[in-house]
Motif scaffolding. Structure first.
Motif, PDB file in Angstrom:
ATOM      1  N   SER A  51       0.790  -1.232   0.000  1.00  0.00           N
ATOM      2  CA  SER A  51       0.000   0.000   0.000  1.00  0.00           C
ATOM      3  C   SER A  51       0.826   1.288   0.000  1.00  0.00           C
ATOM      4  O   SER A  51       0.305   2.350  -0.323  1.00  0.00           O
ATOM      5  N   ILE A  52       2.095   1.195   0.363  1.00  0.00           N
ATOM      6  CA  ILE A  52       2.943   2.390   0.429  1.00  0.00           C
ATOM      7  C   ILE A  52       4.202   2.161  -0.401  1.00  0.00           C
ATOM      8  O   ILE A  52       4.978   1.234  -0.131  1.00  0.00           O
ATOM      9  N   SER A  53       4.391   2.997  -1.403  1.00  0.00           N
ATOM     10  CA  SER A  53       5.585   2.894  -2.239  1.00  0.00           C
ATOM     11  C   SER A  53       6.673   3.822  -1.703  1.00  0.00           C
ATOM     12  O   SER A  53       6.405   4.735  -0.922  1.00  0.00           O
ATOM     13  N   ILE A  54       7.899   3.582  -2.122  1.00  0.00           N
ATOM     14  CA  ILE A  54       9.033   4.382  -1.673  1.00  0.00           C
ATOM     15  C   ILE A  54       9.480   5.326  -2.784  1.00  0.00           C
ATOM     16  O   ILE A  54       9.666   4.912  -3.935  1.00  0.00           O
ATOM     17  N   ASP A  55       9.616   6.599  -2.442  1.00  0.00           N
ATOM     18  CA  ASP A  55      10.163   7.589  -3.369  1.00  0.00           C
ATOM     19  C   ASP A  55      11.544   7.986  -2.867  1.00  0.00           C
ATOM     20  O   ASP A  55      11.683   8.522  -1.760  1.00  0.00           O
ATOM     21  N   LEU A  56      12.574   7.710  -3.664  1.00  0.00           N
ATOM     22  CA  LEU A  56      13.948   8.026  -3.294  1.00  0.00           C
ATOM     23  C   LEU A  56      14.358   9.370  -3.874  1.00  0.00           C
ATOM     24  O   LEU A  56      14.308   9.566  -5.090  1.00  0.00           O
ATOM     25  N   THR A  57      14.747  10.291  -3.008  1.00  0.00           N
ATOM     26  CA  THR A  57      15.280  11.570  -3.463  1.00  0.00           C
ATOM     27  C   THR A  57      16.799  11.457  -3.432  1.00  0.00           C
ATOM     28  O   THR A  57      17.415  11.384  -2.361  1.00  0.00           O
ATOM     29  N   THR A  58      17.403  11.415  -4.616  1.00  0.00           N
ATOM     30  CA  THR A  58      18.850  11.250  -4.713  1.00  0.00           C
ATOM     31  C   THR A  58      19.565  12.551  -5.055  1.00  0.00           C
ATOM     32  O   THR A  58      20.787  12.610  -4.997  1.00  0.00           O
ATOM     33  N   ASN A  59      18.793  13.573  -5.411  1.00  0.00           N
ATOM     34  CA  ASN A  59      19.368  14.898  -5.663  1.00  0.00           C
ATOM     35  C   ASN A  59      18.976  15.808  -4.506  1.00  0.00           C
ATOM     36  O   ASN A  59      17.812  16.174  -4.358  1.00  0.00           O
ATOM     37  N   LEU A  60      19.926  16.170  -3.682  1.00  0.00           N
ATOM     38  CA  LEU A  60      19.610  16.945  -2.487  1.00  0.00           C
ATOM     39  C   LEU A  60      19.133  18.358  -2.787  1.00  0.00           C
ATOM     40  O   LEU A  60      18.615  19.038  -1.904  1.00  0.00           O
ATOM     41  N   ASN A  61      19.277  18.792  -4.018  1.00  0.00           N
ATOM     42  CA  ASN A  61      18.683  20.073  -4.402  1.00  0.00           C
ATOM     43  C   ASN A  61      17.156  19.996  -4.384  1.00  0.00           C
ATOM     44  O   ASN A  61      16.477  21.021  -4.391  1.00  0.00           O
ATOM     45  N   ASP A  62      16.623  18.763  -4.361  1.00  0.00           N
ATOM     46  CA  ASP A  62      15.168  18.567  -4.303  1.00  0.00           C
ATOM     47  C   ASP A  62      14.659  18.382  -2.876  1.00  0.00           C
ATOM     48  O   ASP A  62      13.454  18.239  -2.658  1.00  0.00           O
ATOM     49  N   LEU A  63      15.565  18.373  -1.907  1.00  0.00           N
ATOM     50  CA  LEU A  63      15.169  18.121  -0.520  1.00  0.00           C
ATOM     51  C   LEU A  63      14.157  19.144  -0.025  1.00  0.00           C
ATOM     52  O   LEU A  63      13.152  18.784   0.600  1.00  0.00           O
ATOM     53  N   ASN A  64      14.382  20.407  -0.302  1.00  0.00           N
ATOM     54  CA  ASN A  64      13.468  21.435   0.189  1.00  0.00           C
ATOM     55  C   ASN A  64      12.067  21.266  -0.397  1.00  0.00           C
ATOM     56  O   ASN A  64      11.073  21.453   0.309  1.00  0.00           O
ATOM     57  N   ALA A  65      11.988  20.889  -1.670  1.00  0.00           N
ATOM     58  CA  ALA A  65      10.677  20.707  -2.309  1.00  0.00           C
ATOM     59  C   ALA A  65       9.903  19.572  -1.628  1.00  0.00           C
ATOM     60  O   ALA A  65       8.692  19.683  -1.383  1.00  0.00           O
ATOM     61  N   VAL A  66      10.584  18.471  -1.319  1.00  0.00           N
ATOM     62  CA  VAL A  66       9.931  17.357  -0.626  1.00  0.00           C
ATOM     63  C   VAL A  66       9.473  17.806   0.760  1.00  0.00           C
ATOM     64  O   VAL A  66       8.334  17.550   1.175  1.00  0.00           O
ATOM     65  N   TYR A  67      10.353  18.497   1.459  1.00  0.00           N
ATOM     66  CA  TYR A  67      10.026  18.987   2.799  1.00  0.00           C
ATOM     67  C   TYR A  67       8.809  19.908   2.765  1.00  0.00           C
ATOM     68  O   TYR A  67       7.904  19.785   3.598  1.00  0.00           O
ATOM     69  N   GLN A  68       8.760  20.814   1.805  1.00  0.00           N
ATOM     70  CA  GLN A  68       7.649  21.772   1.739  1.00  0.00           C
ATOM     71  C   GLN A  68       6.319  21.080   1.451  1.00  0.00           C
ATOM     72  O   GLN A  68       5.279  21.474   1.985  1.00  0.00           O
ATOM     73  N   ARG A  69       6.338  20.025   0.627  1.00  0.00           N
ATOM     74  CA  ARG A  69       5.098  19.286   0.342  1.00  0.00           C
ATOM     75  C   ARG A  69       4.588  18.593   1.597  1.00  0.00           C
ATOM     76  O   ARG A  69       3.384  18.592   1.881  1.00  0.00           O
ATOM     77  N   ILE A  70       5.501  17.990   2.350  1.00  0.00           N
ATOM     78  CA  ILE A  70       5.090  17.314   3.581  1.00  0.00           C
ATOM     79  C   ILE A  70       4.598  18.334   4.594  1.00  0.00           C
ATOM     80  O   ILE A  70       3.583  18.120   5.271  1.00  0.00           O
ATOM     81  N   LEU A  71       5.280  19.454   4.702  1.00  0.00           N
ATOM     82  CA  LEU A  71       4.868  20.517   5.621  1.00  0.00           C
ATOM     83  C   LEU A  71       3.475  21.036   5.275  1.00  0.00           C
ATOM     84  O   LEU A  71       2.640  21.255   6.158  1.00  0.00           O
ATOM     85  N   ALA A  72       3.205  21.199   3.978  1.00  0.00           N
ATOM     86  CA  ALA A  72       1.917  21.738   3.532  1.00  0.00           C
ATOM     87  C   ALA A  72       0.797  20.706   3.574  1.00  0.00           C
ATOM     88  O   ALA A  72      -0.373  21.053   3.410  1.00  0.00           O
TER      89      ALA A  72
END
Length: 379
Positions: A342-363
């Protein structure tokens, strides 16, 4: 996001505004200084990022989460903080004779490329960070597990492990706490923010025990996903709380933390709300931690924060720490198998994308069916 060091090929830490969690920055780390006696330098390999980590930021001042990994500069500590996350790291330098370079460990990490700790209470299974900043904090969160000594560890499970183990342990302990208190006379659970991974873990644990039904309360957007999980007995939206049978004695486990939701459940169930357990703060835009919003005047049981280490210490004293953690580990392996469907894994391998992932979770706009893993050493 501001960046003191825009490239991720150098030691760095990701920091957030303590009073404005949407503000972020990347700062360089100085890891060149020689290690003091018993200091160990860990290279963070990967960590999980979930709504649970946002809760750490919201309750950071009240519950001490900002203390774990303080900013390097004392002048920054009033405004900036490093959120704790669950991750894997490798020992790359050690001035502790009982900890060897190359060891792989699991534990509470900062959102950073490296972390220096002062090792103490070293045993076959792990060691503890006894740095002064940890004074007064729960020992559970200062412990690093040696993966070679964890019988439930496997490389294939690493991503799900850091995504789920910390929150599953909390949920397992909530279920155990309620069982321990004979459910306070209640006949069902009400679980808010039912799409969150902590809530799903709790519903899974409740289902495994099989003594009480779990009612999911979630957003309209997540109704379909939550219904598809199969671990809840009934699913309603926040707008439909009033449709639930208020005559049934209930336990509320509030992962949402929003004032409106908490009030709606209490007002609807009134004296039939036998226990009100506060854990998460996924509805952080509807929270004012400096204002109880007349919490003492809510009908039903008075809301109480659940502190997982207290129940863990009780069971460890009764059963022994090894037996307790073995029970948690066995249950978690079954939960990982459940989550693979039921839960897939999304791997962020480019740390320039870290803030975008963080902001989506925050929002709160991140896909509930996806688990986010940040791979630090891929850069």
């Amino acid at each position: 996001m501001t960046a003191s060091n825009s490239t991720t090929n150098h030691p760095f830490a990701f920091e957030v505004g303590k009073n404005a969690l949407h503000k972020t920055r990347i700062v360089p780390l100085d890891i060149a200084q020689p290690l003091l006696e018993n200091e160990v330098l860990l290279k963070v390999d990967k960590f999980a990022l979930t709504a649970n980590n946002i809760s750490y930021g919201i309750t950071g001042a009240a519950l001490g989460y900002w203390q774990f990994f303080p900013c390097d500069l004392a002048a920054d500590r009033a405004l900036w903080g490093r959120l704790p996350v669950m991750g894997f790291a490798d020992v790359i330098e050690s001035n502790c004779c009982d900890i060897q370079v190359g060891e792989r460990v699991w534990g509470f990490m900062p959102m950073a490329s490296h972390v220096k700790i002062q090792a103490g209470k070293v045993s076959k299974t792990g060691f503890t960070d006894i740095s002064p900043c940890r004074d007064g904090l729960a020992p559970l969160y200062s412990r690093f597990d040696r993966v070679t000594q964890n019988l439930s560890y496997s490389v294939k499970n690493e991503d799900y492990d850091i995504l789920l183990r910390g929150l599953f342990t909390t949920s397992w302990l909530v279920d155990d706490f309620m069982f321990d208190h004979e459910y306070f006379g209640a006949q069902q659970y009400l679980i808010t923010s039912a799409s969150s991974k902590t809530s799903i873990a709790l519903a899974f644990s409740i289902k495994q025990r099989g003594e009480r039904p779990a009612i999911a309360i979630t957003s309209e957007a997540n109704l379909s996903f939550v219904s598809s999980l199969g671990c809840y007995d009934h699913v309603v939206s926040y707008a439909d709380i009033h449709t639930l049978d208020s005559s049934v004695a209930s336990i509320l486990v509030d992962m949402a933390g929003g004032q409106s939701t908490l009030s709606a459940v209490h007002q609807h169930f009134a004296d039939n709300l036998r226990y009100s357990c506060r854990i998460g703060v996924t509805q952080h835009t509807d929270v004012n931690l400096n204002n109880s919003f007349s919490i003492d005047n809510l009908p039903g049981a008075k809301p109480e924060f659940f502190f997982a280490p207290t129940q863990l210490q009780k069971r460890s004293a009764q059963w022994g720490a090894a037996v307790t953690m073995a029970q948690v580990s066995r249950s978690m392996l079954a939960y990982i198998d459940f989550c693979r469907a039921s839960i897939s894994i999304d791997l962020t391998t480019n740390l320039n994308d870290l803030n975008a992932v963080y902001q989506r979770i925050l929002a709160g706009t991140a896909d509930a069916s996806v688990g986010h893993i940040i791979c630090v050493t891929a850069n």
